[in-house]
Design an enzyme around this catalytic site. Sequence first.
Site, PDB file in Angstrom:
ATOM      1  N   ASP A  32     113.911  78.565  40.199  1.00 60.76           N
ATOM      2  CA  ASP A  32     114.853  79.579  39.753  1.00 60.76           C
ATOM      3  C   ASP A  32     114.216  80.951  39.925  1.00 60.76           C
ATOM      4  O   ASP A  32     113.048  81.056  40.296  1.00 60.76           O
ATOM      5  CB  ASP A  32     115.221  79.333  38.282  1.00 60.76           C
ATOM      6  N   GLY A  33     114.963  81.977  39.640  1.00 61.03           N
ATOM      7  CA  GLY A  33     114.479  83.345  39.722  1.00 61.03           C
ATOM      8  C   GLY A  33     113.965  83.817  38.377  1.00 61.03           C
ATOM      9  O   GLY A  33     113.959  83.080  37.394  1.00 61.03           O
ATOM     10  N   ASP A  35     113.691  87.610  35.788  1.00 64.01           N
ATOM     11  CA  ASP A  35     114.101  88.999  35.577  1.00 64.01           C
ATOM     12  C   ASP A  35     112.900  89.921  35.380  1.00 64.01           C
ATOM     13  O   ASP A  35     112.895  91.039  35.857  1.00 64.01           O
ATOM     14  CB  ASP A  35     115.033  89.103  34.367  1.00 64.01           C
ATOM     15  N   LYS A  45     114.030  85.748  31.321  1.00 61.22           N
ATOM     16  CA  LYS A  45     115.136  85.278  32.156  1.00 61.22           C
ATOM     17  C   LYS A  45     116.430  85.401  31.367  1.00 61.22           C
ATOM     18  O   LYS A  45     116.419  85.545  30.168  1.00 61.22           O
ATOM     19  CB  LYS A  45     114.949  83.802  32.532  1.00 61.22           C
ATOM     20  N   GLY A  46     117.524  85.306  32.078  1.00 65.73           N
ATOM     21  CA  GLY A  46     118.805  85.184  31.410  1.00 65.73           C
ATOM     22  C   GLY A  46     119.627  86.444  31.313  1.00 65.73           C
ATOM     23  O   GLY A  46     120.532  86.524  30.490  1.00 65.73           O
ATOM     24  N   GLU A  54     119.170  77.203  31.921  1.00 70.20           N
ATOM     25  CA  GLU A  54     117.978  77.334  32.757  1.00 70.20           C
ATOM     26  C   GLU A  54     116.748  76.751  32.062  1.00 70.20           C
ATOM     27  O   GLU A  54     116.008  75.948  32.648  1.00 70.20           O
ATOM     28  CB  GLU A  54     117.743  78.813  33.089  1.00 70.20           C
ATOM     29  N   LYS A  72     110.284  92.748  40.138  1.00 67.97           N
ATOM     30  CA  LYS A  72     110.369  92.059  38.853  1.00 67.97           C
ATOM     31  C   LYS A  72     109.037  92.042  38.100  1.00 67.97           C
ATOM     32  O   LYS A  72     108.974  91.615  36.950  1.00 67.97           O
ATOM     33  CB  LYS A  72     110.850  90.612  39.049  1.00 67.97           C
TER      34      LYS A  72
END
Length: 167
Positions: A32-33, A35, A45-46, A54, A72
């Site tokens: 996943d990526g 933030d 994240k989120g 996630e 990031k």
Amino acid sequence: MATPTSDVIADRARDAGIELVPVQGSYDFYLDGADQVAPTGDVVKGSWGAHVREKTLAELSARRVLICDESKLVDKLVGPVPVAIVPYFGGLYAPESADVKTDDNGLTIVAMSPGEVIDAPGAWNEEICCKPGVVMTGIFPVGFVEQIIVGCEDGSHRIILTKSNGA
């Protein structure tokens, strides 16, 4: 095959011809990526409000890897951090004027800010998760993922190792 973490991602995956499968009891790999990524390996994240799915899918996975670009990377994590709350308890954490979202699970997402800098992300995560009605925060504390792959503008990449995760 993939298990999407949001309705938006599910639509995009179907459009791309990716076969989707429902939630499984375990996964070999989670990708996943991110933030925000601190040098310690702590992550936020989120920002789209999908961090409950996630984080849960990551917990079900043997290997956990995040990817991001250099934009990031931060010296330290900063708020606000998305926090998922049972809707009934939303008023405890967000005034009526607050900007809140509802995620794909029907949970209220409140942007909580511990101040400008989150000095101890793991401790902050634990403190918030102990509050009544809180389901989960968007903090992925150091060691939660195995590695973070950072893409660089020149086409190279670097890897931040955070733990072996038994793999």
